[in-house]
Design a protein around this motif. Sequence first.
Motif, PDB file in Angstrom:
ATOM      1  N   LYS A  68       7.765  -5.404   4.711  1.00 49.67           N
ATOM      2  CA  LYS A  68       9.120  -4.801   5.328  1.00 49.67           C
ATOM      3  C   LYS A  68       8.515  -3.303   5.807  1.00 49.67           C
ATOM      4  CE  LYS A  68      12.779  -6.783   1.917  1.00 49.67           C
ATOM      5  NZ  LYS A  68      13.309  -6.267   0.343  1.00 49.67           N
ATOM      6  N   GLY A  69       7.423  -2.450   5.220  1.00 48.85           N
ATOM      7  CA  GLY A  69       6.778  -1.289   5.223  1.00 48.85           C
ATOM      8  C   GLY A  69       6.311  -1.381   6.944  1.00 48.85           C
ATOM      9  N   TYR A  70       5.413  -2.913   7.342  1.00 46.71           N
ATOM     10  CA  TYR A  70       5.258  -2.607   7.882  1.00 46.71           C
ATOM     11  C   TYR A  70       6.048  -2.960   9.268  1.00 46.71           C
ATOM     12  CZ  TYR A  70       2.465  -5.749  12.095  1.00 46.71           C
ATOM     13  OH  TYR A  70       2.018  -5.733  13.290  1.00 46.71           O
ATOM     14  N   ASP A  71       7.268  -3.590   9.250  1.00 48.10           N
ATOM     15  CA  ASP A  71       8.598  -3.910  10.093  1.00 48.10           C
ATOM     16  C   ASP A  71       9.273  -2.238  10.365  1.00 48.10           C
ATOM     17  OD1 ASP A  71       7.321  -6.403   9.738  1.00 48.10           O
ATOM     18  OD2 ASP A  71       9.129  -7.778   8.578  1.00 48.10           O
ATOM     19  N   LEU A  72       9.062  -1.853   9.759  1.00 44.36           N
ATOM     20  CA  LEU A  72       9.925  -0.633   9.970  1.00 44.36           C
ATOM     21  C   LEU A  72       8.681   0.738  10.701  1.00 44.36           C
ATOM     22  CD1 LEU A  72      11.693   0.053   6.124  1.00 44.36           C
ATOM     23  CD2 LEU A  72      12.644   0.059   7.905  1.00 44.36           C
ATOM     24  N   ILE A  73       8.046  -0.232  10.293  1.00 46.33           N
ATOM     25  CA  ILE A  73       6.989   1.251  11.279  1.00 46.33           C
ATOM     26  C   ILE A  73       6.160   1.210  12.667  1.00 46.33           C
ATOM     27  CG2 ILE A  73       4.222   1.696  11.594  1.00 46.33           C
ATOM     28  CD1 ILE A  73       4.087   1.414   8.249  1.00 46.33           C
ATOM     29  N   GLU A  74       6.454  -0.874  13.290  1.00 47.47           N
ATOM     30  CA  GLU A  74       6.587  -1.141  14.310  1.00 47.47           C
ATOM     31  C   GLU A  74       7.716  -0.622  14.559  1.00 47.47           C
ATOM     32  OE1 GLU A  74       4.657  -4.926  15.547  1.00 47.47           O
ATOM     33  OE2 GLU A  74       3.722  -2.823  15.332  1.00 47.47           O
ATOM     34  N   ASN A  75       9.242  -0.957  14.437  1.00 41.00           N
ATOM     35  CA  ASN A  75      10.239   0.031  14.586  1.00 41.00           C
ATOM     36  C   ASN A  75      10.331   1.435  14.599  1.00 41.00           C
ATOM     37  OD1 ASN A  75      11.581  -2.800  15.224  1.00 41.00           O
ATOM     38  ND2 ASN A  75      11.963  -2.795  12.944  1.00 41.00           N
ATOM     39  N   GLY A  76       9.152   1.889  15.046  1.00 34.28           N
ATOM     40  CA  GLY A  76       9.659   3.511  14.810  1.00 34.28           C
ATOM     41  C   GLY A  76      10.166   4.560  12.800  1.00 34.28           C
TER      42      GLY A  76
ATOM     43  N   PRO B 274       8.597   3.980   1.168  1.00 32.10           N
ATOM     44  CA  PRO B 274       8.825   3.486  -0.153  1.00 32.10           C
ATOM     45  C   PRO B 274       8.358   2.061  -0.225  1.00 32.10           C
ATOM     46  CG  PRO B 274      10.438   5.378   1.106  1.00 32.10           C
ATOM     47  CD  PRO B 274       9.788   4.449   2.354  1.00 32.10           C
ATOM     48  N   TYR B 275       8.912   1.088   0.459  1.00 33.38           N
ATOM     49  CA  TYR B 275       8.554  -0.143  -0.027  1.00 33.38           C
ATOM     50  C   TYR B 275       7.249   0.144   0.585  1.00 33.38           C
ATOM     51  CZ  TYR B 275      13.469  -1.291   2.040  1.00 33.38           C
ATOM     52  OH  TYR B 275      14.689  -1.592   2.145  1.00 33.38           O
ATOM     53  N   LEU B 276       6.134   0.617   0.483  1.00 30.86           N
ATOM     54  CA  LEU B 276       4.631   0.480   1.452  1.00 30.86           C
ATOM     55  C   LEU B 276       4.403   1.442  -0.326  1.00 30.86           C
ATOM     56  CD1 LEU B 276       3.761   1.207   4.355  1.00 30.86           C
ATOM     57  CD2 LEU B 276       3.629  -0.699   3.294  1.00 30.86           C
ATOM     58  N   ASP B 277       4.807   2.082  -0.763  1.00 28.87           N
ATOM     59  CA  ASP B 277       4.567   2.942  -1.982  1.00 28.87           C
ATOM     60  C   ASP B 277       5.246   1.882  -3.056  1.00 28.87           C
ATOM     61  OD1 ASP B 277       3.661   4.572  -1.283  1.00 28.87           O
ATOM     62  OD2 ASP B 277       5.739   6.040  -1.098  1.00 28.87           O
ATOM     63  N   GLU B 278       5.999   0.672  -2.733  1.00 23.07           N
ATOM     64  CA  GLU B 278       6.005  -0.489  -3.923  1.00 23.07           C
ATOM     65  C   GLU B 278       5.082  -0.938  -4.126  1.00 23.07           C
ATOM     66  OE1 GLU B 278       9.163  -1.324  -7.202  1.00 23.07           O
ATOM     67  OE2 GLU B 278       8.878   0.317  -6.550  1.00 23.07           O
ATOM     68  N   ALA B 279       4.544  -1.601  -3.241  1.00 25.51           N
ATOM     69  CA  ALA B 279       3.525  -2.558  -2.909  1.00 25.51           C
ATOM     70  C   ALA B 279       2.693  -2.379  -3.714  1.00 25.51           C
ATOM     71  CB  ALA B 279       2.851  -3.102  -1.685  1.00 25.51           C
ATOM     72  N   VAL B 280       2.378  -1.097  -3.494  1.00 25.61           N
ATOM     73  CA  VAL B 280       0.755  -0.605  -3.745  1.00 25.61           C
ATOM     74  C   VAL B 280       0.822  -0.770  -5.741  1.00 25.61           C
ATOM     75  CG1 VAL B 280      -0.644   1.252  -4.401  1.00 25.61           C
ATOM     76  CG2 VAL B 280      -0.015   1.331  -2.088  1.00 25.61           C
ATOM     77  N   LYS B 281       2.196  -0.236  -6.151  1.00 28.45           N
ATOM     78  CA  LYS B 281       2.554  -0.025  -7.558  1.00 28.45           C
ATOM     79  C   LYS B 281       2.353  -1.389  -8.164  1.00 28.45           C
ATOM     80  CE  LYS B 281       6.455  -0.699  -9.327  1.00 28.45           C
ATOM     81  NZ  LYS B 281       8.154   0.200  -9.619  1.00 28.45           N
ATOM     82  N   TYR B 282       2.150  -2.918  -7.230  1.00 29.24           N
ATOM     83  CA  TYR B 282       1.973  -4.173  -7.965  1.00 29.24           C
ATOM     84  C   TYR B 282       0.626  -4.485  -7.669  1.00 29.24           C
ATOM     85  CZ  TYR B 282       6.661  -4.331  -8.957  1.00 29.24           C
ATOM     86  OH  TYR B 282       8.007  -4.560  -9.310  1.00 29.24           O
ATOM     87  N   VAL B 283       0.140  -3.617  -6.309  1.00 33.68           N
ATOM     88  CA  VAL B 283      -1.088  -4.264  -5.971  1.00 33.68           C
ATOM     89  C   VAL B 283      -2.341  -2.987  -7.843  1.00 33.68           C
ATOM     90  CG1 VAL B 283      -3.408  -2.945  -4.867  1.00 33.68           C
ATOM     91  CG2 VAL B 283      -1.383  -3.617  -3.679  1.00 33.68           C
ATOM     92  N   TYR B 284      -1.764  -2.193  -8.051  1.00 27.95           N
ATOM     93  CA  TYR B 284      -2.515  -1.475  -9.674  1.00 27.95           C
ATOM     94  C   TYR B 284      -1.936  -2.384 -10.608  1.00 27.95           C
ATOM     95  CZ  TYR B 284      -3.174   2.764  -6.994  1.00 27.95           C
ATOM     96  OH  TYR B 284      -3.499   3.944  -5.715  1.00 27.95           O
TER      97      TYR B 284
ATOM     98  N   ALA C 250       2.014   4.910   8.732  1.00 26.28           N
ATOM     99  CA  ALA C 250       2.648   5.676   8.762  1.00 26.28           C
ATOM    100  C   ALA C 250       2.112   6.915   8.410  1.00 26.28           C
ATOM    101  CB  ALA C 250       3.467   4.930   7.472  1.00 26.28           C
ATOM    102  N   TYR C 251       1.820   7.708   7.934  1.00 27.37           N
ATOM    103  CA  TYR C 251       1.157   8.474   7.888  1.00 27.37           C
ATOM    104  C   TYR C 251       0.421   9.706   9.130  1.00 27.37           C
ATOM    105  CZ  TYR C 251       2.320   9.619   2.468  1.00 27.37           C
ATOM    106  OH  TYR C 251       3.331   9.019   1.625  1.00 27.37           O
TER     107      TYR C 251
END
Length: 706
Positions: free
Chosen positions: A46-54, A61-71, A100-101
């Motif tokens: 979801k994060g990737y798709d949003l970045i692709e769309n600018g 927030p989606y990528l942060d959520e992904a990181v939470k589960y990576v941990y 994104a950043y």
Amino acid sequence: MKIRKKILQLSLIMISICVLNGCVPFLNEIRSQAEWENRVTENNQKGYDLIENGKYEEAIPYLDEAVKYVYKLEPGVVDLDHEIELSELMDSPFNNLSWAYNELREFDKSLENIEKSLLILPNTDVEYVNKGNALYGLNRYDEALINYDRAIALEKTDKSAYYGKGMIFYDRQQYQDALKQFDTYLTYDDNDMDALEMKIYSHIRLGETKEALAVADDVIGRNSDQYEAYEMMADVLEETGDFEEIKKQLEFMSKKFPDRMDVYVRMINTYSAIGKQDEALSSYARAVKKDKSNIEVQNAMGSVYMNKSMYVEALTYYDKAVNISPRDETANINKLRALYSGKRNLQCVAFGAKAMKYQKDSSNIAWYTGKCNMELGNYEEAIGNFQSVIDKDENDDEAYANIAYAQLMLENNGEAEKYSAKSLSLYSDNSLAQYIKDALRERSRPLGQQIKKFFEEQYLYGDGKDEERDKILSKLDDANVTTKQIAEIIDRAKKRDDRFTFTLYGEVYDQVMMGSGNEIKFEDQGDIAYFRIVDFNANTDDAFIEKIDGISDTPKKTLVIDLRGNTGGVTDSANNMLDVLLPDYVTSTLIYKDGYTDSYYSDASHVDFKKIFILVDENTASAAELLTLGLKTYLKNVTVIGRNTFGKGVGQRVFEDKSNKIMVFVVNHYWNVKQNNIMNSHIKPDIYIKGNSLESFMKPVKASIK
């Protein structure tokens, strides 16, 4: 995006084994692992798709959520400080966060995430490009080049790495090297507009106008329906300075793209830049005829006047932009910038307070409001404004320095020291913060010693060795010297005929401070705008400007400035009033004992009156004479009425200590208007008046407008 499925496959095998052996707790753990992996995958995608769309902010927030589960899956990644081999599932969210950043220009955060991503092996060219982009954004060019080269080593066709290298070479003015990189990029994407534009600019910087025109012509040939292609041609033509060709191109663009208002914005900016003011105004008229509600057109026309230091004229257009959209940040900032530059401090503070309600996240609005509050001496309010700037950017050394200065003026020495130290820790060469540091060091000395140094450094007539004066001033070294004694010592140390160096202390100080309000009176008498100015304090100019701006049809009216009995005051106020009434001149020059000079300049903006009359008498002195002489020297419609003025062609510098209730006024400089000084001389009136009544002074004024 490729996501490895080894962990998921292993999980399915273990589930099969547990089903056969009845290990329910282990099954629950496997189910949790599979669910966490799904959460990583879904949120990362979801994060990737949003970045692709600018939509960069929405992606985080989606990528942060992904990181939470990576941990959750790999707790060791939380504080990872060494390379470790894991699946792409584990590092992809960090890589995408970096991306994104970078797009949000938050390069520190980008670098932090890509560093973690690169610790999770194996690495990809995309990761090295993201790191290169973060380092480029932080101006760490050499490190960025290393990472772009690493990306190319892994994937020779990674065009983004070539583009990044091209931008670094361009910024370093290595335009030939930049061209090589952009050409390589274009072998993989031959119609990328950004790369083509940078290729054109590289040719321009190399003085290769012919080559740049060829590229621009080729771009138009392949993109005949794209506005950006014609913009590139306009860029090249502007470099040639050929007005007819530039005009031809812009007119063609306006016809081919009739709905593109940015064509007119470009026309306004371009014509103004090449000195074709009438063409710029004509383009503006055409633009507003098509669309009166276009903010960019108003801002562009305002900027034309801002660039010419015609701040009042610029305000006309910025006001229109604000009226179109009161909450538009750019319009609000532009208006504040014009108000501050045009010394409209009262208007600036009032408008800034209103704008900050709409634009709470704008540091620029708070900045300009703070600067105007500083000019008005509203130090408490200014501190609040600059604190808002710091809340949005904790590394703004100038904001800390301004707070430190305000605290210094309030004699809150501890706070001034704290903020100046913070400013210098961020930028060691901040001149304002260094000045405050030095001033605080001086303030730590006994009062008498501070005043002794002030007198020795500032006194206009103190040049050269004077043993008698040194002996008198040495008494100020006594740590217990009283304010009364200080006044007596200064009176003995000054020249006998110096009437303008003196000390106020105790009850007299209190009386002066109580009466230091704005001594200005304005009357609208129809055809006459009458100002009575008793003295020049720090805010006299602001009150004068505020009233002047409120007068309509000034070219049809007569201005009267009554300076009878005005013994002067703050030189800055008089010069700022001259700035409002004069076009582009050197209003005055201050000359110090060491021969150094300071000049005051008026900008091109000015308020015209049909006639100006200045009322003076034998007590009109100093800053009042400066205002009179400045207007009389530069304007042809000025008449001085009254009697010979006092003849004080010097100005003072003031030492003040609020806690000890003392002010020391020291003659500090001569002032000239166009090399004319009236010390021991006078300003002679054009019309001589014997009486003292206002009616007798106004009689010639009223006679002139009949």
